[in-house]
Design a protein around this motif. Sequence first.
Motif, PDB file in Angstrom:
ATOM      1  N   ILE A  40       0.844  -1.202   0.000  1.00  0.00           N
ATOM      2  CA  ILE A  40       0.000   0.000   0.000  1.00  0.00           C
ATOM      3  C   ILE A  40       0.874   1.245   0.000  1.00  0.00           C
ATOM      4  CG2 ILE A  40      -1.740   1.306   1.298  1.00  0.00           C
ATOM      5  CD1 ILE A  40      -2.763  -1.319  -0.046  1.00  0.00           C
ATOM      6  N   LEU A  41       1.900   1.273   0.836  1.00  0.00           N
ATOM      7  CA  LEU A  41       2.776   2.446   0.910  1.00  0.00           C
ATOM      8  C   LEU A  41       3.523   2.673  -0.401  1.00  0.00           C
ATOM      9  CD1 LEU A  41       4.137   2.012   4.536  1.00  0.00           C
ATOM     10  CD2 LEU A  41       2.349   3.574   3.728  1.00  0.00           C
ATOM     11  N   ARG A  42       3.925   1.597  -1.077  1.00  0.00           N
ATOM     12  CA  ARG A  42       4.605   1.735  -2.369  1.00  0.00           C
ATOM     13  C   ARG A  42       3.659   2.249  -3.446  1.00  0.00           C
ATOM     14  NH1 ARG A  42       6.781  -3.279  -1.197  1.00  0.00           N
ATOM     15  NH2 ARG A  42       5.337  -4.243  -2.649  1.00  0.00           N
ATOM     16  N   ARG A  43       2.391   1.932  -3.342  1.00  0.00           N
ATOM     17  CA  ARG A  43       1.425   2.348  -4.361  1.00  0.00           C
ATOM     18  C   ARG A  43       1.024   3.822  -4.238  1.00  0.00           C
ATOM     19  NH1 ARG A  43      -2.841  -2.711  -4.348  1.00  0.00           N
ATOM     20  NH2 ARG A  43      -1.488  -4.192  -5.422  1.00  0.00           N
ATOM     21  N   LEU A  44       1.179   4.415  -3.083  1.00  0.00           N
ATOM     22  CA  LEU A  44       0.694   5.781  -2.883  1.00  0.00           C
ATOM     23  C   LEU A  44       1.270   6.794  -3.883  1.00  0.00           C
ATOM     24  CD1 LEU A  44       0.455   5.933   1.000  1.00  0.00           C
ATOM     25  CD2 LEU A  44      -1.425   5.809  -0.655  1.00  0.00           C
ATOM     26  N   PRO A  45       2.574   6.822  -4.145  1.00  0.00           N
ATOM     27  CA  PRO A  45       3.076   7.778  -5.146  1.00  0.00           C
ATOM     28  C   PRO A  45       2.500   7.527  -6.543  1.00  0.00           C
ATOM     29  CG  PRO A  45       4.880   6.971  -3.791  1.00  0.00           C
ATOM     30  CD  PRO A  45       3.677   6.123  -3.474  1.00  0.00           C
ATOM     31  N   SER A  46       2.315   6.270  -6.904  1.00  0.00           N
ATOM     32  CA  SER A  46       1.739   5.950  -8.210  1.00  0.00           C
ATOM     33  C   SER A  46       0.273   6.354  -8.282  1.00  0.00           C
ATOM     34  CB  SER A  46       1.876   4.462  -8.522  1.00  0.00           C
ATOM     35  OG  SER A  46       3.233   4.104  -8.607  1.00  0.00           O
ATOM     36  N   LEU A  47      -0.421   6.255  -7.158  1.00  0.00           N
ATOM     37  CA  LEU A  47      -1.817   6.697  -7.114  1.00  0.00           C
ATOM     38  C   LEU A  47      -1.908   8.188  -7.429  1.00  0.00           C
ATOM     39  CD1 LEU A  47      -3.141   4.776  -4.015  1.00  0.00           C
ATOM     40  CD2 LEU A  47      -4.225   4.796  -6.245  1.00  0.00           C
ATOM     41  N   GLU A  48      -0.996   8.955  -6.854  1.00  0.00           N
ATOM     42  CA  GLU A  48      -0.989  10.390  -7.122  1.00  0.00           C
ATOM     43  C   GLU A  48      -0.728  10.652  -8.605  1.00  0.00           C
ATOM     44  OE1 GLU A  48       1.283  14.477  -5.789  1.00  0.00           O
ATOM     45  OE2 GLU A  48       1.569  12.667  -4.599  1.00  0.00           O
ATOM     46  N   GLU A  49       0.229   9.924  -9.162  1.00  0.00           N
ATOM     47  CA  GLU A  49       0.540  10.066 -10.585  1.00  0.00           C
ATOM     48  C   GLU A  49      -0.680   9.736 -11.451  1.00  0.00           C
ATOM     49  OE1 GLU A  49       3.276   7.765 -13.807  1.00  0.00           O
ATOM     50  OE2 GLU A  49       4.171   8.126 -11.850  1.00  0.00           O
ATOM     51  N   ALA A  50      -1.495   8.796 -10.977  1.00  0.00           N
ATOM     52  CA  ALA A  50      -2.686   8.377 -11.717  1.00  0.00           C
ATOM     53  C   ALA A  50      -3.866   9.328 -11.502  1.00  0.00           C
ATOM     54  CB  ALA A  50      -3.085   6.963 -11.301  1.00  0.00           C
ATOM     55  N   GLY A  51      -3.686  10.335 -10.621  1.00  0.00           N
ATOM     56  CA  GLY A  51      -4.743  11.319 -10.428  1.00  0.00           C
ATOM     57  C   GLY A  51      -5.569  11.144  -9.165  1.00  0.00           C
ATOM     58  N   TYR A  52      -5.234  10.164  -8.339  1.00  0.00           N
ATOM     59  CA  TYR A  52      -5.918   9.979  -7.063  1.00  0.00           C
ATOM     60  C   TYR A  52      -5.162  10.793  -6.011  1.00  0.00           C
ATOM     61  CZ  TYR A  52      -8.014   5.899  -9.347  1.00  0.00           C
ATOM     62  OH  TYR A  52      -8.676   5.060 -10.200  1.00  0.00           O
ATOM     63  N   LEU A  53      -5.831  11.747  -5.397  1.00  0.00           N
ATOM     64  CA  LEU A  53      -5.157  12.647  -4.474  1.00  0.00           C
ATOM     65  C   LEU A  53      -5.652  12.435  -3.050  1.00  0.00           C
ATOM     66  CD1 LEU A  53      -5.262  15.891  -6.627  1.00  0.00           C
ATOM     67  CD2 LEU A  53      -3.429  14.211  -6.447  1.00  0.00           C
ATOM     68  N   TYR A  54      -4.703  12.260  -2.126  1.00  0.00           N
ATOM     69  CA  TYR A  54      -5.013  12.053  -0.718  1.00  0.00           C
ATOM     70  C   TYR A  54      -4.078  12.907   0.119  1.00  0.00           C
ATOM     71  CZ  TYR A  54      -6.822   7.910  -2.974  1.00  0.00           C
ATOM     72  OH  TYR A  54      -7.462   7.065  -3.846  1.00  0.00           O
ATOM     73  N   SER A  55      -4.521  13.212   1.311  1.00  0.00           N
ATOM     74  CA  SER A  55      -3.626  13.847   2.273  1.00  0.00           C
ATOM     75  C   SER A  55      -3.407  12.865   3.412  1.00  0.00           C
ATOM     76  CB  SER A  55      -4.219  15.167   2.778  1.00  0.00           C
ATOM     77  OG  SER A  55      -5.453  14.940   3.424  1.00  0.00           O
ATOM     78  N   GLU A  56      -2.271  13.010   4.066  1.00  0.00           N
ATOM     79  CA  GLU A  56      -1.907  12.141   5.180  1.00  0.00           C
ATOM     80  C   GLU A  56      -1.735  13.004   6.411  1.00  0.00           C
ATOM     81  OE1 GLU A  56       1.548   8.903   6.387  1.00  0.00           O
ATOM     82  OE2 GLU A  56       1.630   9.916   4.463  1.00  0.00           O
ATOM     83  N   ASP A  57      -2.390  12.625   7.506  1.00  0.00           N
ATOM     84  CA  ASP A  57      -2.259  13.413   8.728  1.00  0.00           C
ATOM     85  C   ASP A  57      -1.059  12.937   9.552  1.00  0.00           C
ATOM     86  OD1 ASP A  57      -3.104  11.130  10.129  1.00  0.00           O
ATOM     87  OD2 ASP A  57      -5.131  11.893  10.481  1.00  0.00           O
ATOM     88  N   ASN A  58      -0.880  13.534  10.713  1.00  0.00           N
ATOM     89  CA  ASN A  58       0.281  13.225  11.558  1.00  0.00           C
ATOM     90  C   ASN A  58       0.276  11.793  12.079  1.00  0.00           C
ATOM     91  OD1 ASN A  58       1.269  15.792  11.213  1.00  0.00           O
ATOM     92  ND2 ASN A  58       0.349  16.583  13.081  1.00  0.00           N
ATOM     93  N   GLN A  59      -0.875  11.136  12.097  1.00  0.00           N
ATOM     94  CA  GLN A  59      -0.962   9.750  12.545  1.00  0.00           C
ATOM     95  C   GLN A  59      -0.851   8.761  11.387  1.00  0.00           C
ATOM     96  OE1 GLN A  59      -3.511  12.041  13.736  1.00  0.00           O
ATOM     97  NE2 GLN A  59      -2.127  12.442  15.431  1.00  0.00           N
ATOM     98  N   GLY A  60      -0.623   9.261  10.182  1.00  0.00           N
ATOM     99  CA  GLY A  60      -0.465   8.390   9.019  1.00  0.00           C
ATOM    100  C   GLY A  60      -1.767   7.963   8.369  1.00  0.00           C
ATOM    101  N   ARG A  61      -2.881   8.571   8.785  1.00  0.00           N
ATOM    102  CA  ARG A  61      -4.179   8.231   8.195  1.00  0.00           C
ATOM    103  C   ARG A  61      -4.349   8.943   6.859  1.00  0.00           C
ATOM    104  NH1 ARG A  61      -7.880   9.956  13.107  1.00  0.00           N
ATOM    105  NH2 ARG A  61      -6.573  11.760  12.741  1.00  0.00           N
ATOM    106  N   LEU A  62      -5.054   8.296   5.958  1.00  0.00           N
ATOM    107  CA  LEU A  62      -5.255   8.844   4.614  1.00  0.00           C
ATOM    108  C   LEU A  62      -6.653   9.444   4.480  1.00  0.00           C
ATOM    109  CD1 LEU A  62      -3.636   5.946   2.600  1.00  0.00           C
ATOM    110  CD2 LEU A  62      -2.647   8.182   3.097  1.00  0.00           C
ATOM    111  N   TRP A  63      -6.697  10.613   3.886  1.00  0.00           N
ATOM    112  CA  TRP A  63      -7.945  11.343   3.692  1.00  0.00           C
ATOM    113  C   TRP A  63      -8.071  11.721   2.214  1.00  0.00           C
ATOM    114  CZ3 TRP A  63     -10.975  12.111   7.982  1.00  0.00           C
ATOM    115  CH2 TRP A  63     -10.369  11.866   9.213  1.00  0.00           C
ATOM    116  N   PRO A  64      -9.276  11.620   1.661  1.00  0.00           N
ATOM    117  CA  PRO A  64      -9.464  12.095   0.282  1.00  0.00           C
ATOM    118  C   PRO A  64      -9.182  13.585   0.216  1.00  0.00           C
ATOM    119  CG  PRO A  64     -11.408  10.907   1.058  1.00  0.00           C
ATOM    120  CD  PRO A  64     -10.504  11.098   2.241  1.00  0.00           C
ATOM    121  N   PHE A  65      -8.497  14.004  -0.811  1.00  0.00           N
ATOM    122  CA  PHE A  65      -8.194  15.421  -0.990  1.00  0.00           C
ATOM    123  C   PHE A  65      -9.377  16.052  -1.690  1.00  0.00           C
ATOM    124  CE2 PHE A  65      -6.413  19.004  -3.376  1.00  0.00           C
ATOM    125  CZ  PHE A  65      -5.804  19.689  -2.351  1.00  0.00           C
ATOM    126  N   GLU A  66      -9.947  17.056  -1.066  1.00  0.00           N
ATOM    127  CA  GLU A  66     -11.103  17.711  -1.652  1.00  0.00           C
ATOM    128  C   GLU A  66     -10.641  18.989  -2.340  1.00  0.00           C
ATOM    129  OE1 GLU A  66     -14.405  18.123   0.990  1.00  0.00           O
ATOM    130  OE2 GLU A  66     -13.853  16.316   2.073  1.00  0.00           O
TER     131      GLU A  66
END
Length: 69
Positions: A40-66
Amino acid sequence: MPFWSKNQVEFQKMDEIIQQQPGIHPAKIARELGVSRSTILRRLPSLEEAGYLYSEDNQGRLWPFEQGK
């Protein structure tokens, strides 16, 4: 062909989970998909490249970028 296009189905599944469970930890995504947390962690940069945008908080949780807010 970009790397991420080979994994489009997996990326869509990850996006669905994050959209349905905002603030989810990567480890929980991994359990739901039956893959390792490192996958999952390796896929995150590729997800961004594919147009899926998320933010990560201080606890490492993923949130959809609005966009637009």
